[in-house]
Design an enzyme around this catalytic site. Structure first.
Site, PDB file in Angstrom:
ATOM      1  N   HIS A  80     -30.955  48.132  32.480  1.00  0.00           N
ATOM      2  CA  HIS A  80     -31.927  49.319  33.197  1.00  0.00           C
ATOM      3  C   HIS A  80     -31.326  49.306  34.604  1.00  0.00           C
ATOM      4  CE1 HIS A  80     -34.452  50.414  30.296  1.00  0.00           C
ATOM      5  NE2 HIS A  80     -34.712  49.136  29.598  1.00  0.00           N
ATOM      6  N   CYS A 122     -28.901  53.945  33.909  1.00  0.00           N
ATOM      7  CA  CYS A 122     -29.319  55.372  34.430  1.00  0.00           C
ATOM      8  C   CYS A 122     -28.749  55.310  35.982  1.00  0.00           C
ATOM      9  CB  CYS A 122     -30.780  55.585  34.538  1.00  0.00           C
ATOM     10  SG  CYS A 122     -31.620  55.313  32.868  1.00  0.00           S
TER      11      CYS A 122
END
Lengths: 315, 484
Positions: A80, A122
């Site tokens: 993440h 991301c």
């Protein structure tokens, strides 16, 4: 470095196995995979220590990055992340400044010749915003403001097994064969934003060589899987001929079946080459012959007996 | 001929008793050596006795590899025939209780030696008969019971049994006795009906079998094809026919009768005819037997690379001199120091040397004496073999003894005899100095090997000289007789 060692997770239905595809073809946690830092050892501090080489004396060599000024290093990070950070262990984060500082230290201490950073999170491209050291090539799976998505869900295990960027990277390498000599340029061009659902952005301003001339094998090395066989010595050239003779047999069997169908052309073809059919029959019989040695011994004995009998008769 | 047979029988009765006693004694001596002194002799580790081609340890290794479903030639240990592997292989595994070394195989070798001796005896008896017949035809033999002609069969057999070389190669766990047996039985098979005027076609397949087996076991026996062809074409050993018929013709002309002249012409036509039909029949049977043997070999090596592998590892190994461990030959030292780029060239040179300088000249000179030609070829090839051993010396020394009648006047025989003894005693000493003590080096051993080769060469040369001188002497004697 594996923060969550999923292969050894109690909820993993396939213990000690991690797959990158729902077809479960490839076990990524095979015998030749070495995990140096797992679980609670995966921290930002340890990561930076590995990169810069500032370990305590007690740290064993297997946990150090033993590189020198000629090394090519591939740094692949996934998980993440967000704008200029990457999440570690749900508790801390690696910032782009820290990464850039570590890389600068590595360059000062001449710990690499070329470094390739590949990030699959991301907003991955923001992580290498602050890099300034020469000889670094970086690619991220998404731009600022974009998300990176997972590829597919493995319903057997219950989680998604691979991200899109990683999936298409692996697919690129699966398509290669040993003589292709693919360049990094072809790898980077293979990313389709429509398939990735994000834009794979790469940064080459710090990297001097042209991407077209750099082979992928500069960074993506291969770990050979050795297959243990019983033949301890060199294989023989006639192995090829043995494997060639095998497909002959079912073909002949097929032709025999076809001959049962009243088809004059097939029968004529069979009659044209009885020699090859004889040889095929002989091959079949020889294949069935299990104890060749007794046959050979018997033939030798027969030969000797014939010779002795005839020599005594003619005496 | 009936009288001849009777006389031979009478003469032969006294001889066999002594022969059989000596034969039994040598067998007992070998068995004694095998069972009581296997470790002292330590024969299998001596390079003079066991070469990469004949060593029994390598055969045992090849058999073990075959049993483990690997190719018997893997690892470059065994370089012999796969058929020999199936025969001798199981014997290397079975052991007599309490003993450690390969006793059963040694027993097989003892039997092979005895068989060789018996076959040599039979060959020698036929040769002796032929010699006597020839001398009678030339009118040199007056009485039938001429004790001057030695029983070369018995002598050859006893030489074979008591030659230290044969005893050592029998006890020394090398397969040379079997190779020697193959060569000797080849020579014996051809003889049994050559004495008849019409070449018996029944003998030819057996002779072809003998040649195929001898070549299969050791490559250099292929040179024996030439004496065999001469045997089948011209007949047994005889003094050169041309010279004698010319002198006879001269002798007859002086008497002046025309009927004798026509008889002589008929004789020239029949005895100088080279029997091409027999030779072609022989070649046909050689092809038949060799295809049988090759089919058997390919069967036994089916999964391990087949015939190509066998040829590469047996004949290819011999011709390419791959193993450079020291032996009593002269090639290992040379090829250990030759440069790689000239290695192929020198291999061709050395292999062609036997073919071009050894075979044709002897064939031209000795074509009327095929059996002696076989001896000369065997001796020559044992000097220039890739991996010689004393087993080869044993073979040609026994064959030499078949010709004692013709070679009585061999020059320098004592010197050569002493040379043989000296060099064969020095060889283990030099080996020990070089390898075990380290006070010598390879040059000591190689010098010894060179000296041994020199003496072997001298031996062959003197024997051939003696044979040719013998023929000259016979010619002189007949011309004198026809003049009188």
């Amino acid at each position: 470095m594996l923060a969550d060692d999923m292969a050894c997770n109690a909820r993993n239905e396939y213990p000690a196995q991690v797959f990158n595809n729902e077809n479960h073809k490839l076990n990524l946690y095979g015998d030749n995979v070495e995990v140096d830092y797992r679980g609670y050892e995966v921290t930002v501090e340890n990561f930076l220590r590995v990169l810069t080489g500032r370990h305590e004396n007690a740290v064993p060599r297997s946990k150090r990055l033993l590189s020198d000024e000629g090394s090519h290093i591939l740094l692949y990070m996934t998980g993440h992340g967000g704008d200029e950070f990457l999440k570690f262990q749900d508790a801390e984060e690696l910032q782009s400044h820290d990464l850039a500082d570590a890389v600068k230290q590595m360059k000062e201490k001449r710990r690499f010749k070329e470094l390739m950073i590949m990030v699959d999170t991301c907003q991955a491209a923001t992580l290498f915003n602050q890099l300034q050291s020469p000889g670094v090539l970086a690619i991220g799976s998404s731009l600022k403001g974009e998300n990176s998505y997972s590829h597919h869900l493995d319903s057997d295990i219950g989680v998604s097994v691979v991200d899109r960027f990683t999936y298409y990277t692996l697919a690129f390498f699966e398509r290669l064969n040993i003589y292709d000599n693919a360049s990094l340029n072809s790898l980077f061009r293979s990313y389709d934003p429509r398939l990735l659902m994000s834009t794979a952005y790469y940064r080459t301003d710090l990297y001097q060589p042209h991407l077209v001339e750099v082979p992928v094998t500069n960074f993506f090395g291969s770990v050979m899987e050795t297959i243990h066989t019983n033949s301890a010595y060199k294989a023989f050239s006639s192995k090829i001929s043995n494997s060639k003779s095998n497909p002959e047999m079912p073909l002949n069997q097929l032709s025999e079946h076809d001959a049962n169908i009243p088809n004059d052309e097939l029968k004529n073809e069979k009659q044209k080459c009885p020699y090859s059919q004889m040889r095929a029959d002989l091959h079949k019989k020889l294949e069935k012959l299990e104890n060749v040695d007794t046959v050979v011994n018997l033939s030798i004995a027969v030969m000797v007996v014939v010779v002795m009998v005839s020599s005594s008769l003619l005496r | 001929t009936k009288e001849e047979k009777k006389d031979d029988g009478v003469m032969a009765e006294e001889e066999p008793c002594m022969f059989w006693i000596w034969a039994m004694a040598s067998t007992i001596f070998r068995l004694f050596l095998i069972f009581f002194f296997p470790e002292n002799i330590n024969a299998s580790s001596r390079p003079e006795l066991s070469t990469p081609l004949t060593s029994l340890r390598r055969l045992a290794e090849g058999y073990w590899l075959k049993q483990s479903s690997l190719s018997p030639y893997a690892g470059s240990m065994y370089h012999g025939s796969p058929l020999l592997l199936s025969i001798l292989g199981p014997l290397t595994i079975q052991r007599i209780e309490g003993k450690s070394s390969h006793h059963l195989c040694s027993l097989v070798f003892v039997i092979a030696d005895i068989l060789s001796a018996l076959l040599l005896r039979a060959t020698g008896q036929k040769l002796q008969k032929a010699y006597r017949l020839n001398l009678r035809r030339l009118g040199l033999l007056t009485s039938l019971q001429d004790r001057g002609i030695l029983p070369c069969g018995d002598i050859a057999a006893l030489v074979h049994l008591w030659n230290p070389f044969t005893i050592l190669s029998c006890v020394g766990l090398s397969t040379s006795p079997i190779e020697n047996l193959a060569v000797i039985q080849l020579l014996e098979k051809v003889f049994l009906s050559i004495l008849d005027e019409n070449p018996a076609f029944g003998r030819v397949p057996l002779a072809a079998f003998g040649l195929v087996m001898a070549t299969h076991l050791s490559l250099y026996s292929a040179t024996l094809a030439i004496p065999l062809i001469f045997l089948l074409g011209y007949g047994l050993d005889a003094p050169p026919v041309k010279k004698f018929l010319q002198t006879r013709h001269v002798g007859v002309e002086t008497t002046g009768s025309t009927s004798d002249v026509s008889k002589q012409d008929k004789l020239t036509q029949t005895t100088q005819l080279f029997l091409w039909r027999t030779v072609l029949y022989f070649v046909f049977w050689v092809l038949v037997w060799s295809s049988y043997v090759l089919v058997l070999c390919s069967l036994s090596l089916k999964q391990y690379g087949g015939l190509e592998e066998m040829f590469k590892r047996t004949y290819g190994f011999i011709l390419r001199i791959e193993d450079l461990s020291p032996n009593i030959g002269v090639f290992w030292y040379f090829f250990a120091e030759v440069f790689d780029f000239s290695r192929n060239y020198l291999l061709i040179v050395f292999n062609l040397y036997i073919l071009l300088t050894g075979i044709p000249p002897l064939a031209f000179r000795l074509k009327h004496r095929p059996c002696f030609l076989a001896f000369a070829y065997l001796a020559f090839s044992s000097i220039l073999k890739s991996y010689p051993s004393v087993g080869d010396a044993a073979l040609y020394l026994s064959l030499w003894a078949l010709f004692v009648n013709e070679l009585t006047d061999m020059e320098h025989s004592f010197f050569i005899f002493c040379g043989y003894i000296g060099f064969s005693l020095l060889s283990p000493v030099m080996h020990n100095i070089w390898i075990w003590r380290g006070t010598g080096n390879a040059n000591f051993y190689f010098g010894n090997a060179m000296g041994y080769a020199c003496f072997q060469y001298m031996f062959v040369e003197k024997s051939v000289n003696a044979m040719l001188n013998h023929d000259q002497a016979l010619k002189k004697a007949t011309s004198e007789m026809t003049k009188n």
